[in-house]
Design an enzyme around this catalytic site. Structure first.
Site, short mmCIF file in Angstrom:
data_model
loop_
_atom_site.label_atom_id
_atom_site.label_comp_id
_atom_site.label_asym_id
_atom_site.label_seq_id
_atom_site.Cartn_x
_atom_site.Cartn_y
_atom_site.Cartn_z
N CYS A 1 25.08 -7.63 -14.67
CA CYS A 1 24.00 -8.40 -14.04
C CYS A 1 22.75 -7.57 -13.76
CB CYS A 1 24.49 -9.05 -12.76
SG CYS A 1 25.80 -10.23 -13.08
N HIS B 1 18.00 -11.79 -9.67
CA HIS B 1 19.04 -12.15 -10.64
C HIS B 1 19.70 -13.43 -10.13
CE1 HIS B 1 22.76 -12.42 -12.69
NE2 HIS B 1 23.48 -11.96 -11.68
N ASN C 1 24.66 -18.68 -13.94
CA ASN C 1 24.42 -17.23 -13.91
C ASN C 1 24.54 -16.72 -15.34
OD1 ASN C 1 24.82 -14.45 -13.79
ND2 ASN C 1 25.94 -14.51 -11.86
#
Ligand code: COA
Length: 335
Positions: free
Chosen positions: A115, A262, A292
């Site tokens: 991530c 993020h 995500n």
């Protein structure tokens, strides 16, 4: 020493929209549970045979970024590719992009920071530009999560959060010292490596071993996430690393024009927004539409924010990420 700036942005997501309703037909979950805990309403998934992969989605996003940067593909001096879901175990995905774009012998490197991959990649690009070694660097974040998720009820705690997609940026030498990438701040804490991980198949547990064991309870080849531990660490680390970037540049939270976190989980983004006292106009979220997308989430969000005129010249833009590793980081930009 030179400084660098983002001169082109692009994104690509597959056409196939998968809603919470769709998931609730194949596993025991609900729109209510997913929306309340994560904010995700729908995500995109590659459909078998649609020609999309981590690499090809990255190439599509890259072509848009190259065009918007108004450079020739042959002006690219380096390709940096951030992903946790590469097309091949090896070689990395960067070389496959080099081949797709037909840029002769351009160096290509993969960044394995999940991530935080895009932040690590931007930071790496910035250093190469600063030293004068390269002038134009293509940075891609791309993920094909749907190819490796557990779509049974067993995997619901992870599967409902993640989506597929790609984002790309051209980072170029900046002739104007009044704007550009100001700084990046990177961290990791490997003691939590297994808390958000996919540990098999690996060289410790190779495919023949898994097949031979034929253990229906072996789910080491699916992603594992200790959700509550991730959540607790994420809110602390996001806040710390954003503050570190602001202090380094003698800025205050109120100087932030746009925070692009993020897209881990809408609740995490909202927690940070409250922590820094930011208004809805100062934080960009699109996890509702895409889930995500790990290394792709910041470049996708940055591209959408830019396309929707939410970023203007002179703005202070803060990018921040936290994820598997654990790794986390921030990048402060004067646009
Ligand atoms: N649908 C319905 N129920 C679900 C579910 C789903 N998709 N996933 C888990 N559940 C159930 C669990 O089985 C559990 O049931 P039980 O109480 O009967 O045992 C219950 O919901 C609560 O599970 P829990 O894991 O404690 O939920 P939570 O409140 O921690 O929420 C997350 C789970 C993953 C949403 C939350 O921990 C989180 O947001 N973590 C951060 C994740 C993240 O941001 N990851 C990205 C990092 S880059």
């Amino acid at each position: 020493m030179y400084n660098s700036k983002i001169t082109g942005l692009g994104m690509y997501v597959p056409d196939n929209v998968v809603t919470n309703e769709d998931l609730s037909k194949i596993m025991d979950t609900s729109d209510e549970w997913i929306t309340e805990r994560t904010g995700v309403k729908e995500r995109r998934h590659i459909k078998k045979g649609d020609g999309n992969s981590t690499v090809t989605m990255g190439v599509k996003a890259a072509k848009i970024a190259i065009e918007r940067a108004n450079i020739d593909k042959n002006d690219i001096d380096l390709i940096l590719f951030a992903t946790l879901s590469p097309d091949y175990y090896f070689p990395g995905s960067g070389v496959l992009v080099q081949e797709h774009l037909e840029i002769p012998t351009c160096p290509a490197m993969d960044i394995r920071n999940q991530c935080s991959g895009f932040i690590y990649a931007i930071s790496t690009a910035d250093q190469y530009i600063k030293t004068g070694m390269y002038k134009n660097i293509l940075v891609i974040g791309s993920e094909n999560h749907s190819g490796g998720l557990d779509f049974s009820t067993r995997g619901r705690g992870v599967t409902v959060i993640f989506g597929d997609g790609a984002g790309a940026a051209i980072i170029s030498r900046n002739e104007d010292s009044s704007n550009g990438i100001l700084s990046s701040h990177l961290h990791s804490e490997g003691k939590f490596a297994e808390e958000l991980s996919l540990i098999g198949p690996s060289t410790n547990r190779w495919v023949p071993e898994i097949i031979e064991a034929n253990d229906p309870n072996d789910i080491s080849y699916y992603p594992y996430m200790n959700g509550q531990l991730v959540f607790k660490n994420a809110v602390v680390r996001f806040s710390e690393v954003i503050m570190e970037g602001l202090i380094h540049n003698k800025l205050k939270p109120s100087d932030i024009n746009m925070l692009i976190p993020h897209q881990a989980n809408l609740r995490i983004s909202q927690f940070i927004q409250d922590e820094f006292g930011l208004s809805d106009d100062q934080v960009f979220n699109n996890i509702q539409k895409y889930g995500n997308t790990t290394a792709a989430s910041i470049p996708i969000a940055l591209t959408e924010a830019w396309e929707n005129n939410k970023i203007k010249s002179g703005d202070i833009i803060v990018l921040a990420a936290f994820g598997s590793g654990f790794t986390w980081g921030s990048t402060i930009i004067r646009w």
